[in-house]
Design a protein around this motif. Sequence first.
Motif, short mmCIF file in Angstrom:
data_model
loop_
_atom_site.label_atom_id
_atom_site.label_comp_id
_atom_site.label_asym_id
_atom_site.label_seq_id
_atom_site.Cartn_x
_atom_site.Cartn_y
_atom_site.Cartn_z
N ALA A 143 -1.97 35.45 58.47
CA ALA A 143 -2.97 36.32 57.85
C ALA A 143 -2.46 36.81 56.50
N ALA A 144 -1.18 37.16 56.46
CA ALA A 144 -0.60 37.62 55.20
C ALA A 144 -0.55 36.50 54.18
N ASN A 145 -0.14 35.31 54.63
CA ASN A 145 -0.06 34.19 53.71
C ASN A 145 -1.42 33.83 53.14
N SER A 146 -2.49 34.11 53.91
CA SER A 146 -3.82 33.76 53.48
C SER A 146 -4.27 34.56 52.28
N ARG A 147 -3.56 35.63 51.93
CA ARG A 147 -3.94 36.45 50.79
C ARG A 147 -3.89 35.67 49.49
N GLU A 201 -10.04 39.63 44.07
CA GLU A 201 -11.48 39.67 43.83
C GLU A 201 -12.24 39.24 45.08
N ASN A 202 -11.70 38.23 45.77
CA ASN A 202 -12.32 37.83 47.04
C ASN A 202 -12.32 38.98 48.03
N GLY A 203 -11.19 39.72 48.05
CA GLY A 203 -11.07 40.86 48.96
C GLY A 203 -12.10 41.94 48.67
N LYS A 204 -12.34 42.21 47.39
CA LYS A 204 -13.33 43.22 47.03
C LYS A 204 -14.74 42.78 47.45
N MET A 205 -15.01 41.50 47.28
CA MET A 205 -16.30 40.97 47.69
C MET A 205 -16.48 41.07 49.20
N VAL A 233 -15.28 30.87 51.91
CA VAL A 233 -14.13 31.78 51.90
C VAL A 233 -13.46 31.83 53.27
N THR A 234 -14.25 32.00 54.32
CA THR A 234 -13.68 32.15 55.65
C THR A 234 -12.99 30.87 56.12
N LEU A 238 -8.04 37.73 59.16
CA LEU A 238 -7.77 37.02 57.92
C LEU A 238 -8.57 37.61 56.76
N LEU A 239 -9.81 37.96 57.05
CA LEU A 239 -10.64 38.59 56.03
C LEU A 239 -10.09 39.96 55.65
N GLN A 240 -9.63 40.73 56.67
CA GLN A 240 -9.07 42.05 56.39
C GLN A 240 -7.80 41.94 55.55
N ALA A 241 -6.98 40.93 55.82
CA ALA A 241 -5.77 40.71 55.03
C ALA A 241 -6.13 40.42 53.58
N GLU A 242 -7.20 39.68 53.39
CA GLU A 242 -7.64 39.38 52.02
C GLU A 242 -8.13 40.65 51.32
N ILE A 243 -8.82 41.52 52.06
CA ILE A 243 -9.26 42.81 51.50
C ILE A 243 -8.05 43.62 51.05
N GLU A 244 -7.04 43.69 51.92
CA GLU A 244 -5.86 44.51 51.63
C GLU A 244 -5.04 43.95 50.48
N SER A 245 -5.24 42.68 50.15
CA SER A 245 -4.52 42.08 49.03
C SER A 245 -5.02 42.60 47.70
#
Length: 226
Positions: free
Chosen positions: A9-13, A75-79, A94-95, A65-72
């Motif tokens: 999940a972290a690597n997915s950032r 721009e994808n995380g903000k979306m 994205v998913t 995985l989506l939450q990890a992207e948010i926490e990164s």
Amino acid sequence: MGSIDKDNAANSRTVNLNAAEGASDRLSNEVSCIFVLGGPGSGKGTQCPRIVEHFGFTYLCAGDLLQAEIESGSENGKMIQQYKKEGKIVSSEVTIKLLWNAMQNSENRKFVIDGFPRNEENRAAFENIIQLEPDFVLFFDCPEEELIKRLLNRNQGRVDDNINTIIKRLRVYFDSTLPVIDYYSSRGKVYKIDANRSVEEVFYEVKNVISKYYSGKQGEKIFTQI
């Protein structure tokens, strides 16, 4: 033993948005996966770690995985964050690429995937890009009233755990995810689990379904219980 793949999940950032291209050329034919579907609050996140512990799968949660992207902070995380606030489903592209990145980073080739695909677009895109179908789908069936009660009581401080967003999420589930379940059911790939029971009772049935499925493969992909 299986693993809850938090590292993935972290690597997915830092996922490369082109990483899934050519996936079918690199993904081993030995890969097996189970999709775990059901409404929010149906117990998917409770049962999946038990499956991991008992059967040696690697756990991948689309939501994690989506939450990890948010926490990164990307721009994808903000979306993704905005979509979650509105109770909408994140784009398939994205998913799927987050899932693919996690699968590529894992040494295991047995995956239990929680909360994906959420709609027919997700399903078709996953099969087309990854070139992989689930061995079967575990469908955790639970009454809407019970789902609402569980979500209100879990108090995890999530932005999508207020009553208005819960109702939106349930509408999305009934409108978008049930057709996916219907599709796999028509292909004989769905095992319906009564999730309106205790954790122990639900896992007893889950364990039996998985054991019987793989023991019936006549030597193919038989997973030893741990």
